[in-house]
Design an enzyme around this catalytic site. Structure first.
Site, mmCIF file in Angstrom:
data_model
loop_
_atom_site.group_PDB
_atom_site.id
_atom_site.type_symbol
_atom_site.label_atom_id
_atom_site.label_comp_id
_atom_site.label_asym_id
_atom_site.label_seq_id
_atom_site.Cartn_x
_atom_site.Cartn_y
_atom_site.Cartn_z
ATOM 1 C CE LYS A 1 38.835 47.197 7.546
ATOM 2 N NZ LYS A 1 39.912 47.862 6.804
ATOM 3 N NE ARG B 1 47.345 47.669 1.135
ATOM 4 C CZ ARG B 1 46.464 47.534 2.109
ATOM 5 N NH1 ARG B 1 46.488 46.462 2.877
ATOM 6 N NH2 ARG B 1 45.574 48.465 2.340
ATOM 7 N N GLY C 1 41.971 48.139 0.670
ATOM 8 C CA GLY C 1 42.702 46.936 0.284
ATOM 9 C C GLY C 1 41.802 45.935 -0.421
ATOM 10 N N GLY D 1 41.566 52.979 4.953
ATOM 11 C CA GLY D 1 41.354 53.839 6.114
ATOM 12 C C GLY D 1 42.049 55.176 5.961
HETATM 13 P P1 ADP Z 1 38.197 47.775 2.042
HETATM 14 O O1 ADP Z 1 39.367 46.906 2.426
HETATM 15 O O2 ADP Z 1 38.086 47.942 0.566
HETATM 16 O O3 ADP Z 1 38.193 49.071 2.803
HETATM 17 P P2 ADP Z 1 36.474 46.427 3.907
HETATM 18 O O4 ADP Z 1 37.675 45.851 4.553
HETATM 19 O O5 ADP Z 1 35.662 47.394 4.678
HETATM 20 O O6 ADP Z 1 36.857 47.018 2.474
HETATM 21 O O7 ADP Z 1 35.454 45.266 3.539
HETATM 22 C C1 ADP Z 1 35.778 44.229 2.643
HETATM 23 C C2 ADP Z 1 34.994 43.006 2.986
HETATM 24 O O8 ADP Z 1 33.614 43.286 3.084
HETATM 25 C C3 ADP Z 1 35.110 41.925 1.937
HETATM 26 O O9 ADP Z 1 35.884 40.872 2.457
HETATM 27 C C4 ADP Z 1 33.676 41.497 1.664
HETATM 28 O O10 ADP Z 1 33.503 40.102 1.649
HETATM 29 C C5 ADP Z 1 32.929 42.094 2.844
HETATM 30 N N1 ADP Z 1 31.509 42.355 2.580
HETATM 31 C C6 ADP Z 1 30.977 43.071 1.579
HETATM 32 N N2 ADP Z 1 29.638 43.041 1.621
HETATM 33 C C7 ADP Z 1 29.309 42.301 2.694
HETATM 34 C C8 ADP Z 1 28.064 41.873 3.262
HETATM 35 N N3 ADP Z 1 26.898 42.228 2.724
HETATM 36 N N4 ADP Z 1 28.098 41.097 4.356
HETATM 37 C C9 ADP Z 1 29.294 40.731 4.898
HETATM 38 N N5 ADP Z 1 30.489 41.086 4.403
HETATM 39 C C10 ADP Z 1 30.498 41.859 3.313
HETATM 40 MG MG MG Z 2 39.686 45.632 4.093
#
Ligand code: ADP
Ligand code: MG
Length: 396
Positions: free
Chosen positions: A202, A37, A352, A376
């Protein structure tokens, strides 16, 4: 929308330009684990400093609770920005206080002042318009014009994103423009099949998104933490995996209406605790053990998802397929990301952590058509929601 180029054409030499950037990088203590970023913010900042502007950057880091907290200081970011930018960057020790004022007053043309974490001030995220307007006025007093370049926050009605754009002549920065252009392509008439891959943690946020995305997509591949709520909706036991109990009914409804579009894991990697050195094994989706957590999709799933991705015309991917930060649970994310790289689809990565995963797992960034800095924000855009931080620029 007035743009950065319009501002540069007006001339910025000697003018104070407030830039809302998204510098919300992951930290391990004081070490930046992924500087994507910060690097994404450099083109806009570099154009401004190169043209002799006195640049005042405001940004947030993490989720401090509306008060200064050294854990969330932008100090490591200031160091990295100073390395990446061909300009001197000075960090103010407060948001809009004496340090901010004197740092901005001391700027020479082409220099940068970075204000401390804007979320150290509770007014930034306040629901009270007057409170936000107060902080926006303080920010506005430090500058002559405003450039909105924090794409990761344009879906937030916050003082440094939204309210300040009403107080100063406001322009869209290069990053915001580029991001919006790519997303318009996805929201408009994407080449088919249009495949969306969703994962991450999330869960409740993203389940809401699915509802509005489903009619537009041909296939939805589900992984990460959210797949367990879907699996529970299908009546499977999910052990101690992430589960959003009050969303099970929503998932049931989505499966009933669009089950033919939704793909769920056939196998998962489970572990007896949330740790890199946990006991782990791969089981069929229906065989998750009591008390164990699903932390990644399994190889059968990765192959099935890969086959769908190979034929895709357009791919949007948000959210890692597993806990990629721990090596035993990174393979699902790596495999899906590799399938996207290998496909000839127009591909966008949003989020992110998803973008960080691409880099952490050593995948080529240029294997994707676009890596968005905002998770988001990109999801809300694709849902068809108005992004307040963009709408305010259009009205400016
Ligand atoms: P992004 O930032 O790409 O939108 P999120 O913030 O929603 O993604 O989620 C990212 C996190 O989700 C990562 O830190 C990862 O470790 C976690 N994650 C992925 N799969 C699982 C799971 N099965 N159980 C718990 N956490 C998970
Ligand atoms: Mg995230």
């Amino acid at each position: 929308m007035k743009t950065l180029d319009d501002l540069l054409a007006e001339g910025v030499s000697g003018r104070r330009v407030l830039v809302r950037a998204d510098l919300n990088v992951p930290l391990d203590g004081e070490t930046i684990t992924d500087d994507g970023r910060i690097r994404a913010s450099v083109p806009t900042l570099g154009k401004l400093t190169g043209a002799g502007a006195r640049v005042v950057v405001t940004a947030h880091l993490g989720r401090p609770k509306g008060a200064p907290d050294p854990k969330f200081s932008l100090a490591p970011v200031a160091v990295r920005l100073n390395e990446l930018l061909d300009a001197t960057v000075t960090l103010a020790s407060d948001v809009v206080g004496d340090s901010a004022k004197s740092t901005v007053d001391g700027l020479a043309d082409g220099e940068v002042a970075l204000l401390e974490n804007i979320r150290f001030d509770a007014r930034e995220t306040s629901k009270d318009e007057a409170e936000r307007a107060g902080l926006a006025a303080d920010l506005a007093s430090l500058a002559d014009v405003f450039v909105s370049d924090g794409f990761g926050v344009v879906h937030r009605k916050q003082a440094s994103v939204y309210d300040v754009a009403k107080l100063l002549p406001a322009y869209a920065g290069g990053l915001v423009l580029a991001e919006v252009e790519v997303l318009r392509k996805l929201a408009g008439d994407p080449e088919r099949p249009y495949v969306v891959v969703l994962g991450g943690s999330k869960v409740s946020d993203k389940l809401a998104v699915i509802e509005s995305l489903l009619p537009k997509v041909d296939r939805l591949l589900v992984g990460g933490g959210m797949c367990f709520t879907f699996m529970a909706a299908e009546g499977m036991g999910v052990g101690a995996s992430l589960l959003e109990g009050d969303m099970i009914d929503t998932c049931k409804k989505l499966l009933a209406e669009s089950g033919d579009k939704i793909m769920l894991p056939a196998d998962v990697v489970i572990a007896d605790e949330f740790a890199a050195d946990a006991d782990a094994e791969t089981v069929l989706a229906a065989e998750i053990r009591e008390g164990w957590l699903g932390l990644d999709i399994g190889p059968i799933t990765a192959e099935r998802y890969g086959a769908v991705l190979a034929d895709a015309g357009t791919v949007f991917w948000n959210g890692p397929m597993g806990v990629f930060e721990m090596a035993p649970f990174a393979e699902g994310t790596r495999a899906v990301a590799q399938s996207i790289v290998d496909s000839s689809a127009f591909s966008v990565v949003g989020g992110g952590d998803s973008a960080a995963a691409v880099r952490a797992l050593g995948l080529p960034e240029d294997g994707f058509s676009h890596i968005s800095t905002g998770g988001g924000a990109s999801l809300e855009f694709l849902e068809g929601k108005e992004l307040p931080g963009v709408a305010v620029l259009e009205a400016s």
